[in-house]
Design an enzyme around this catalytic site. Structure first.
Site, short mmCIF file in Angstrom:
data_model
loop_
_atom_site.label_atom_id
_atom_site.label_comp_id
_atom_site.label_asym_id
_atom_site.label_seq_id
_atom_site.Cartn_x
_atom_site.Cartn_y
_atom_site.Cartn_z
N LYS A 188 0.83 -1.20 0.00
CA LYS A 188 0.00 0.00 0.00
C LYS A 188 0.87 1.25 0.00
O LYS A 188 1.92 1.29 0.66
CB LYS A 188 -0.91 -0.01 1.23
CG LYS A 188 -1.90 1.15 1.31
CD LYS A 188 -2.77 1.00 2.55
CE LYS A 188 -3.80 2.11 2.67
NZ LYS A 188 -4.65 1.95 3.87
N SER A 222 -9.57 1.95 3.28
CA SER A 222 -8.76 2.73 2.35
C SER A 222 -7.79 1.89 1.52
O SER A 222 -7.22 2.37 0.55
CB SER A 222 -7.96 3.78 3.13
OG SER A 222 -7.05 3.15 4.03
N SER A 237 -9.75 -0.54 7.47
CA SER A 237 -9.26 -0.32 6.11
C SER A 237 -8.56 -1.50 5.47
O SER A 237 -8.17 -1.42 4.30
CB SER A 237 -8.33 0.90 6.08
OG SER A 237 -9.07 2.08 6.26
#
Length: 380
Positions: free
Chosen positions: A21, A97, A121
């Site tokens: 990420k 997210s 997330s």
């Protein structure tokens, strides 16, 4: 849209692939957290500790993944870097997210991925995209080299399509993680089924899962679950404002992020003090329930992911995190496992929560649920 912000290859050329990420440092690449406001960030000088551990364990890092801007949203929509495709249904949100990490795994672009979970997330996108996602016990996995720099909620966690791969990632990133214990079937386990407000078909599937896996089950209650959901948002708002509030001055934030940060700026010390009181009470409540059962289960999300069009039209997604954010506040380890539901081609998420530090137990239970649910699907 492209699930990767940047594609590259680091590490063992023959090793299993993993994507990272874009809130986690990879040396030589900027950490932009999916934001135009950080587009000119300098390349990271060093790998985050989790990336270093993966490389040492023989993993091949294949790129950085897209995300909801500044990790401050649940839809995964990002009009600057692009919105990753939901592998289950391209018309629906991928969840946020850690949207790109979940999507890349679900689309078989990589064996595994890392995300971060501050208010759901990792688990939320996992449930949206039909993959497995884990939030370890808070503090079990290093956050050195992860944005934001300081958090009392955020955890680095893995995504995978199967529990064997997920435990392999945990063994690499979590010091002392016992991969054998995480893969050893349990002869018996007591499961608490939490009563929650969710789509009936999802609640029914959660209620059936323990018996399918051969576990004893009973109903349990967490009366402070809603209060913990609200308190978690207060803490997230305060800590996100502290980390990223200065970026409003750039004028480069997306409209949704600008508005959310401005609202977060209104969090008062009294709000935060009240939230911390709820944190203490809810953590104690979960601990008490887990004194009588080995783990609790509940839906990951209360409903299936909404469409992109609905999200862009203003449909509220705040309830998406109603069942996952509380366990960021309490710090307990939790996994979201794909959960087939009656009458739908889409899978939902089965959330499994255990005592702090019992990450191996969560994985072992998830592996048994995984086998049982797959057998049920075969019979169906």
């Amino acid at each position: 849209m492209n699930e990767f912000i940047s594609e590259f290859s680091l590490g063992d050329a023959d090793g299993p692939s993993i994507a990272i990420k874009d809130s986690i440092d990879v040396a030589g690449y900027p950490t932009t957290a999916g934001s135009r406001a950080l587009a000119n960030a300098p390349p990271a000088a060093a790998h985050a500790e989790v990336v270093e551990r993966l490389l040492e364990a023989g993993w091949r890092v294949v790129g950085k993944t897209n995300m909801h801007e500044l990790a401050f949203g649940m839809t995964g929509i990002n009009d600057y870097t692009g919105t990753p495709e939901n592998p289950q249904d391209e018309t629906r949100i991928p969840g946020g997210s850690s949207s790109g990490s979940a999507a890349a795994v679900g689309l078989h672009l990589t064996c595994a991925a890392l995300g971060t979970d501050t208010g759901g997330s990792v688990r939320g996108p996992a449930a949206c995209c039909g993959v497995i996602g884990m939030k370890p016990t808070f503090g079990r996995v290093s956050r050195h080299g992860v944005a934001p720099l300081v958090s009392t909620l955020d955890c680095v966690g893995p995504f995978a399509r199967d529990m064997t791969t997920l435990t392999d990632v945990m063994a690499a990133i979590a010091p002392g993680f016992d991969e054998i214990a995480a893969a050893t079937p349990l002869s018996a386990a007591k499961i608490g089924i939490v009563a929650v407000d969710a789509l009936r078909e999802i609640r029914d599937a959660v209620a059936r899962a323990p018996s399918l896996a051969g576990f004893a089950a009973r109903d349990v209650e967490l009366p402070r679950l809603r209060a913990a959901f609200d308190a978690g948002l207060v803490v997230i708002n305060a800590e996100t404002w502290r980390a990223f509030g200065h970026l409003i001055e750039t004028g480069k934030l997306g409209p949704d992020l600008d508005a959310r940060l401005r609202h977060a700026s209104l969090t008062t010390p009294a709000d935060l003090e009240a939230a911390e009181s709820v944190r203490r009470d809810f953590t104690a409540e979960v601990d008490r329930v887990l004194d009588s059962v080995d783990a609790i289960v509940l839906p990951t999300l209360p409903a299936l992911p909404i469409t992109l069009d609905a999200a862009r039209s203003g449909t509220s997604v705040i309830a998406m995190s109603s069942l996952i954010r509380p366990f960021n506040l309490s710090g307990h380890p939790a996994i979201s496992l794909p959960l087939p539901i009656a009458g739908s081609p889409l899978v939902a998420g089965l959330q499994i929560v255990a005592r702090k530090g019992a990450d191996e137990l969560v994985c072992a239970l998830a592996a048994q649920f995984e086998t049982a649910l797959a057998a049920q699907e075969t019979l169906a």
